[in-house]
Scaffold this motif. Structure first.
Motif, PDB file in Angstrom:
ATOM      1  N   ASP A   1     -57.665 -70.597  56.115  1.00 11.42           N
ATOM      2  CA  ASP A   1     -56.894 -71.494  55.267  1.00 11.42           C
ATOM      3  C   ASP A   1     -56.359 -72.641  56.118  1.00 11.42           C
ATOM      4  OD1 ASP A   1     -57.295 -69.598  53.367  1.00 11.42           O
ATOM      5  OD2 ASP A   1     -55.176 -69.124  53.051  1.00 11.42           O
ATOM      6  N   LEU A   2     -56.239 -73.799  55.521  1.00 15.65           N
ATOM      7  CA  LEU A   2     -55.661 -74.940  56.241  1.00 15.65           C
ATOM      8  C   LEU A   2     -54.282 -74.584  56.783  1.00 15.65           C
ATOM      9  CD1 LEU A   2     -55.823 -77.917  57.079  1.00 15.65           C
ATOM     10  CD2 LEU A   2     -54.807 -78.494  54.867  1.00 15.65           C
ATOM     11  N   ALA A   3     -53.483 -73.862  55.996  1.00 13.49           N
ATOM     12  CA  ALA A   3     -52.116 -73.524  56.416  1.00 13.49           C
ATOM     13  C   ALA A   3     -52.110 -72.591  57.632  1.00 13.49           C
ATOM     14  CB  ALA A   3     -51.356 -72.881  55.260  1.00 13.49           C
ATOM     15  N   ILE A   4     -53.198 -71.854  57.837  1.00 14.13           N
ATOM     16  CA  ILE A   4     -53.283 -70.956  58.992  1.00 14.13           C
ATOM     17  C   ILE A   4     -53.816 -71.719  60.198  1.00 14.13           C
ATOM     18  CG2 ILE A   4     -54.254 -68.757  59.840  1.00 14.13           C
ATOM     19  CD1 ILE A   4     -52.563 -68.389  57.317  1.00 14.13           C
ATOM     20  N   GLY A   5     -54.623 -72.714  59.972  1.00 11.80           N
ATOM     21  CA  GLY A   5     -55.182 -73.472  61.084  1.00 11.80           C
ATOM     22  C   GLY A   5     -56.417 -74.268  60.702  1.00 11.80           C
ATOM     23  N   ASP A   6     -57.574 -73.727  61.019  1.00 15.20           N
ATOM     24  CA  ASP A   6     -58.828 -74.481  60.972  1.00 15.20           C
ATOM     25  C   ASP A   6     -59.601 -74.147  59.695  1.00 15.20           C
ATOM     26  OD1 ASP A   6     -61.365 -75.500  61.355  1.00 15.20           O
ATOM     27  OD2 ASP A   6     -61.595 -74.698  63.375  1.00 15.20           O
ATOM     28  N   ASN A   7     -59.652 -75.093  58.773  1.00 20.06           N
ATOM     29  CA  ASN A   7     -60.370 -74.851  57.509  1.00 20.06           C
ATOM     30  C   ASN A   7     -61.792 -75.414  57.537  1.00 20.06           C
ATOM     31  OD1 ASN A   7     -59.738 -77.576  57.383  1.00 20.06           O
ATOM     32  ND2 ASN A   7     -59.211 -77.555  55.211  1.00 20.06           N
ATOM     33  N   ILE A   8     -62.267 -75.786  58.741  1.00 24.38           N
ATOM     34  CA  ILE A   8     -63.578 -76.448  58.851  1.00 24.38           C
ATOM     35  C   ILE A   8     -64.633 -75.558  59.517  1.00 24.38           C
ATOM     36  CG2 ILE A   8     -64.835 -78.370  59.900  1.00 24.38           C
ATOM     37  CD1 ILE A   8     -62.423 -80.086  59.626  1.00 24.38           C
ATOM     38  N   HIS A   9     -64.246 -74.928  60.633  1.00 26.25           N
ATOM     39  CA  HIS A   9     -65.264 -74.239  61.442  1.00 26.25           C
ATOM     40  C   HIS A   9     -65.412 -72.774  61.063  1.00 26.25           C
ATOM     41  CE1 HIS A   9     -64.063 -77.758  63.898  1.00 26.25           C
ATOM     42  NE2 HIS A   9     -65.369 -77.820  64.084  1.00 26.25           N
ATOM     43  N   PHE A  10     -66.611 -72.267  61.253  1.00 30.19           N
ATOM     44  CA  PHE A  10     -66.888 -70.848  61.043  1.00 30.19           C
ATOM     45  C   PHE A  10     -65.896 -69.997  61.827  1.00 30.19           C
ATOM     46  CE2 PHE A  10     -68.850 -66.919  62.518  1.00 30.19           C
ATOM     47  CZ  PHE A  10     -69.205 -66.345  61.318  1.00 30.19           C
ATOM     48  N   ASN A  11     -65.397 -68.921  61.190  1.00 29.88           N
ATOM     49  CA  ASN A  11     -64.443 -68.018  61.827  1.00 29.88           C
ATOM     50  C   ASN A  11     -64.932 -66.583  61.614  1.00 29.88           C
ATOM     51  OD1 ASN A  11     -62.105 -66.122  61.788  1.00 29.88           O
ATOM     52  ND2 ASN A  11     -60.991 -67.955  62.394  1.00 29.88           N
ATOM     53  N   ALA A  12     -65.273 -65.918  62.723  1.00 28.49           N
ATOM     54  CA  ALA A  12     -65.891 -64.589  62.631  1.00 28.49           C
ATOM     55  C   ALA A  12     -64.941 -63.558  62.030  1.00 28.49           C
ATOM     56  CB  ALA A  12     -66.354 -64.141  64.017  1.00 28.49           C
ATOM     57  N   THR A  13     -63.643 -63.697  62.286  1.00 32.62           N
ATOM     58  CA  THR A  13     -62.678 -62.742  61.740  1.00 32.62           C
ATOM     59  C   THR A  13     -62.629 -62.844  60.216  1.00 32.62           C
ATOM     60  OG1 THR A  13     -61.400 -63.068  63.759  1.00 32.62           O
ATOM     61  CG2 THR A  13     -60.298 -61.942  61.953  1.00 32.62           C
ATOM     62  N   VAL A  14     -62.591 -64.065  59.716  1.00 38.58           N
ATOM     63  CA  VAL A  14     -62.602 -64.264  58.259  1.00 38.58           C
ATOM     64  C   VAL A  14     -63.917 -63.744  57.670  1.00 38.58           C
ATOM     65  CG1 VAL A  14     -62.586 -66.004  56.427  1.00 38.58           C
ATOM     66  CG2 VAL A  14     -61.025 -66.243  58.372  1.00 38.58           C
ATOM     67  N   PHE A  15     -65.010 -64.075  58.332  1.00 43.54           N
ATOM     68  CA  PHE A  15     -66.337 -63.721  57.817  1.00 43.54           C
ATOM     69  C   PHE A  15     -66.575 -62.210  57.835  1.00 43.54           C
ATOM     70  CE2 PHE A  15     -71.038 -63.309  58.588  1.00 43.54           C
ATOM     71  CZ  PHE A  15     -71.439 -63.720  57.321  1.00 43.54           C
ATOM     72  N   ALA A  16     -65.787 -61.466  58.622  1.00 42.30           N
ATOM     73  CA  ALA A  16     -65.987 -60.013  58.729  1.00 42.30           C
ATOM     74  C   ALA A  16     -65.929 -59.331  57.363  1.00 42.30           C
ATOM     75  CB  ALA A  16     -64.960 -59.415  59.683  1.00 42.30           C
ATOM     76  N   THR A  17     -65.126 -59.836  56.456  1.00 40.60           N
ATOM     77  CA  THR A  17     -65.005 -59.205  55.133  1.00 40.60           C
ATOM     78  C   THR A  17     -66.341 -59.234  54.399  1.00 40.60           C
ATOM     79  OG1 THR A  17     -62.700 -59.864  55.061  1.00 40.60           O
ATOM     80  CG2 THR A  17     -63.714 -59.247  52.959  1.00 40.60           C
ATOM     81  N   LEU A  18     -66.969 -60.393  54.338  1.00 43.23           N
ATOM     82  CA  LEU A  18     -68.301 -60.477  53.724  1.00 43.23           C
ATOM     83  C   LEU A  18     -69.327 -59.720  54.562  1.00 43.23           C
ATOM     84  CD1 LEU A  18     -70.624 -61.498  51.945  1.00 43.23           C
ATOM     85  CD2 LEU A  18     -70.336 -63.766  52.936  1.00 43.23           C
ATOM     86  N   ASN A  19     -69.247 -59.934  55.863  1.00 47.25           N
ATOM     87  CA  ASN A  19     -70.227 -59.323  56.774  1.00 47.25           C
ATOM     88  C   ASN A  19     -70.269 -57.795  56.634  1.00 47.25           C
ATOM     89  OD1 ASN A  19     -72.180 -59.752  58.732  1.00 47.25           O
ATOM     90  ND2 ASN A  19     -70.731 -59.627  60.429  1.00 47.25           N
ATOM     91  N   ASN A  20     -69.102 -57.188  56.463  1.00 46.67           N
ATOM     92  CA  ASN A  20     -69.027 -55.720  56.406  1.00 46.67           C
ATOM     93  C   ASN A  20     -69.120 -55.175  54.988  1.00 46.67           C
ATOM     94  OD1 ASN A  20     -68.601 -55.699  59.180  1.00 46.67           O
ATOM     95  ND2 ASN A  20     -66.377 -55.806  58.963  1.00 46.67           N
ATOM     96  N   SER A  21     -69.340 -56.039  54.016  1.00 47.86           N
ATOM     97  CA  SER A  21     -69.366 -55.556  52.635  1.00 47.86           C
ATOM     98  C   SER A  21     -70.697 -54.880  52.316  1.00 47.86           C
ATOM     99  CB  SER A  21     -69.107 -56.709  51.662  1.00 47.86           C
ATOM    100  OG  SER A  21     -70.174 -57.632  51.683  1.00 47.86           O
TER     101      SER A  21
END
Ligand code: HEM
Ligand code: MG
Length: 234
Positions: free
Chosen positions: A95-115
């Motif tokens: 999220d923009l409010a957390i920091g970087d809303n532009i670049h790929f983030n592996a921690t965020v992507f883990a949810t989809l990745n592990n689904s």
């Protein structure tokens, strides 16, 4: 060849959309990611993905234009303007409010990745679960997260994008390894066996897919600050 994948240069514009970044990395869009007009982007999604210039895609492209002051073109980085197309609870960006809303983030992507554990594909059911889970995770860390019917609709469409373009628009099934390469490298997994959709992706088959994703979302409520769905203008 002309559509070989090439990593972007530091000066190239890349943004929050893995689909358009990938088209630029393969030269279907200008590799510098700039001066993108509506006809250019509609041509690129057709050439690269067999995605027709549908009503939906014409609308999305027009919204892209609202992220800039330019009369008739936008650049990929500018698409990150929060509140036009860019939203919270993304699949692969913070999220923009957390920091970087532009670049790929592996921690965020883990949810989809592990689904969808135990099988080697994602589908409509897993995509719907990921949408719910990303929202739940995000509400814990971003008290101001915006989640109106607008964000919900856009997020369903984006899940339809990865299932159809990287997977299959008719079945809504996408191989996990293709999806990983697409998000992590912003590359078309051609050597791995991916090919452009045989059937044109158009309003009819795409709407069926996004309707199915929406129906598979077991529960959703608007949350966050009470705001009307809105479009931010540059
Ligand atoms: C996300 C723009 C077409 C795939 C986004 C976002 C923007 C955007 C601004 C960021 C939203 C967010 O996550 O906060 C556009 C424009 C398009 C376009 C202007 C065409 C005119 C496509 C196509 C695909 C695609 C054809 C096909 C694969 C995605 C996906 C996301 C996304 C999967 C979600 C990323 C995430 O949640 O981390 N797009 N997009 N987009 N786009 Fe596109
Ligand atoms: Mg976002």
């Amino acid at each position: 060849s002309q559509h070989q994948w090439e990593a972007p240069l530091p000066t190239d514009s890349r943004g929050p959309c893995p689909g358009l970044n990938t088209l630029a990395n393969h030269g279907f869009l200008p590799r510098n990611g700039s001066n993108i007009t509506i006809p250019i982007v509609l041509g690129a999604i057709q050439d690269g993905f067999n995605f027709q210039p549908t009503t939906l895609m014409r609308t999305v492209a027009k919204l892209g234009l609202l992220t800039t002051d330019n009369a008739d073109n936008f650049d990929l980085k500018g698409l990150a303007l929060h509140g036009t197309l860019e939203h919270d609870a993304s699949l692969s960006r913070n999220d923009l409010a957390i920091g970087d809303n532009i670049h790929f983030n592996a921690t965020v992507f883990a949810t989809l990745n592990n689904s969808n554990p135990g099988v080697d594909y994602y589908n409509v059911t897993s995509a719907a679960q990921v949408l719910v889970q990303r929202l739940a995770e995000d509400s814990l860390i971003n008290p101001n997260l915006t989640n109106t019917i607008k964000e919900f609709t856009v997020r369903i469409i984006e899940s339809g994008f990865y299932l159809s373009v990287i997977g299959n628009v008719t079945t809504g099934v996408a191989p996990k390894n293709f999806i990983q390469i697409f998000f992590e490298q912003e590359r078309l997994p051609l050597e791995e066996g991916w090919h452009r959709s045989d059937v044109p992706i158009e309003d009819d088959n795409f709407n069926n897919l996004t309707d199915a994703i929406g129906e598979a979302v077991t529960e959703w409520e608007p949350s966050g600050p009470i705001v009307c769905p809105w479009i931010r203008l540059q």
